[in-house]
Design a protein around this motif. Structure first.
Motif, short mmCIF file in Angstrom:
data_model
loop_
_atom_site.label_atom_id
_atom_site.label_comp_id
_atom_site.label_asym_id
_atom_site.label_seq_id
_atom_site.Cartn_x
_atom_site.Cartn_y
_atom_site.Cartn_z
N LEU A 1 16.50 -38.81 -32.87
CA LEU A 1 17.76 -38.36 -32.29
C LEU A 1 18.40 -37.31 -33.18
N VAL A 2 18.94 -36.27 -32.55
CA VAL A 2 19.70 -35.23 -33.25
C VAL A 2 21.13 -35.28 -32.74
N GLY A 3 22.07 -35.46 -33.65
CA GLY A 3 23.48 -35.51 -33.28
C GLY A 3 24.19 -34.20 -33.55
N LEU A 4 25.28 -33.99 -32.85
CA LEU A 4 26.17 -32.84 -33.06
C LEU A 4 27.60 -33.36 -32.92
N ARG A 5 28.52 -32.77 -33.65
CA ARG A 5 29.92 -33.22 -33.57
C ARG A 5 30.85 -32.03 -33.69
N THR A 6 32.06 -32.20 -33.20
CA THR A 6 33.05 -31.13 -33.32
C THR A 6 34.45 -31.69 -33.20
N ASP A 7 35.41 -30.88 -33.57
CA ASP A 7 36.83 -31.22 -33.47
C ASP A 7 37.22 -31.35 -32.00
N ASN A 8 38.08 -32.32 -31.70
CA ASN A 8 38.49 -32.51 -30.30
C ASN A 8 39.24 -31.31 -29.75
N PHE A 9 39.83 -30.47 -30.60
CA PHE A 9 40.51 -29.27 -30.13
C PHE A 9 39.63 -28.03 -30.18
N ASN A 10 38.39 -28.15 -30.64
CA ASN A 10 37.50 -27.00 -30.66
C ASN A 10 36.74 -26.95 -29.34
N HIS A 11 37.43 -26.49 -28.32
CA HIS A 11 36.87 -26.48 -26.96
C HIS A 11 35.68 -25.53 -26.83
N ALA A 12 35.71 -24.42 -27.58
CA ALA A 12 34.58 -23.48 -27.53
C ALA A 12 33.32 -24.15 -28.08
N SER A 13 33.46 -24.90 -29.16
CA SER A 13 32.31 -25.59 -29.74
C SER A 13 31.80 -26.68 -28.80
N GLN A 14 32.71 -27.42 -28.18
CA GLN A 14 32.29 -28.45 -27.23
C GLN A 14 31.50 -27.84 -26.07
N ALA A 15 31.99 -26.71 -25.57
CA ALA A 15 31.30 -26.03 -24.45
C ALA A 15 29.92 -25.56 -24.89
N ALA A 16 29.83 -25.03 -26.12
CA ALA A 16 28.54 -24.54 -26.62
C ALA A 16 27.55 -25.70 -26.77
N ILE A 17 28.02 -26.83 -27.28
CA ILE A 17 27.15 -28.00 -27.45
C ILE A 17 26.70 -28.51 -26.08
N GLU A 18 27.61 -28.54 -25.12
CA GLU A 18 27.24 -29.00 -23.78
C GLU A 18 26.27 -28.05 -23.11
N ARG A 19 26.40 -26.74 -23.39
CA ARG A 19 25.44 -25.77 -22.82
C ARG A 19 24.03 -25.99 -23.37
N LEU A 20 23.94 -26.56 -24.56
CA LEU A 20 22.62 -26.87 -25.12
C LEU A 20 21.94 -27.99 -24.34
N GLY A 21 22.72 -28.82 -23.66
CA GLY A 21 22.16 -29.96 -22.93
C GLY A 21 22.39 -31.28 -23.63
N ALA A 22 23.19 -31.28 -24.71
CA ALA A 22 23.48 -32.54 -25.43
C ALA A 22 24.36 -33.44 -24.57
#
Length: 197
Positions: free
Chosen positions: A129-150
């Motif tokens: 498993l590979v994890g990724l995390r980000t700040d709850n207010f970093n919406h750009a990072s959340q979108a980028a991680i979701e675009r990866l398919g995580a």
């Protein structure tokens, strides 16, 4: 999964090499492209903090392996990323501490780096498993991680201190080994589409 040893990875004009003191001037320039240290929701070092940032990253081995992100054509340092929270006993690691010069954001660089790091993690290191995390207010990072398919695992509330002293909630994501073939195909497709633009 064995301990993660320093390695250099290359793809699509981008090279990841273990972060070292000789990258300091390049990191300062990359952080200065957009004054990224002023962003509340990132961990980009201020110019006078870069040497300490590199030292701390090296000191965190073997639970963190930090990379300088290099533009192969110019040799310029354009950012940094890391494997971190490496736990060989359960075949798990995370990808994070990621940031790029403003001029390289929303380009092929992040997708190329993630493809390199995840391919190495799943196919060479044997990560489950590979994890990724980000700040709850970093919406750009959340979108980028979701675009990866995580997949979003959840939110760790009151989890870590930001540079301004406030305490953030951390949004956790992951990709399991069984999901990797489809995500790898998706990332390769995205890179091909980028070349076609």
């Amino acid at each position: 999964m064995d301990h993660v040893l320093p390695i250099t990875l290359e793809l699509n004009g981008v090279r990841l090499e273990p972060l070292a003191p000789h990258h300091a001037e390049g990191l300062r320039a990359a952080a200065g492209d957009g004054e990224l240290w002023t962003l509340r929701v990132t961990s980009v070092p201020e110019p006078d903090e870069v040497d300490g940032y590199i030292f701390k990253a090296i000191e965190m081995r073997p639970t963190r392996l930090a990379f300088a992100v290099i533009d192969i054509a110019s040799g310029a340092v354009i950012g940094s990323t890391s494997y971190h929270d490496i736990v060989p006993a359960v075949d798990r690691l995370e990808i994070g501490y990621t940031w790029y010069a403003k001029s390289r954001q929303r380009s092929h660089v992040n997708t190329s780096c993630k493809l390199l790091l995840m391919t190495h993690a799943f196919e060479t290191l044997g990560a489950a498993l590979v994890g990724l995390r980000t700040d709850n207010f970093n919406h750009a990072s959340q979108a980028a991680i979701e675009r990866l398919g995580a997949k979003k695992d959840g939110v760790l509330r009151h989890h870590a201190q930001r540079r301004d002293g406030t305490v953030r909630d951390t949004v956790m994501y992951s990709i399991a080994a069984g999901e990797w073939p489809e995500i790898k195909a998706h990332l390769r497709y995205k890179l091909e589409q980028h070349k076609a633009d």
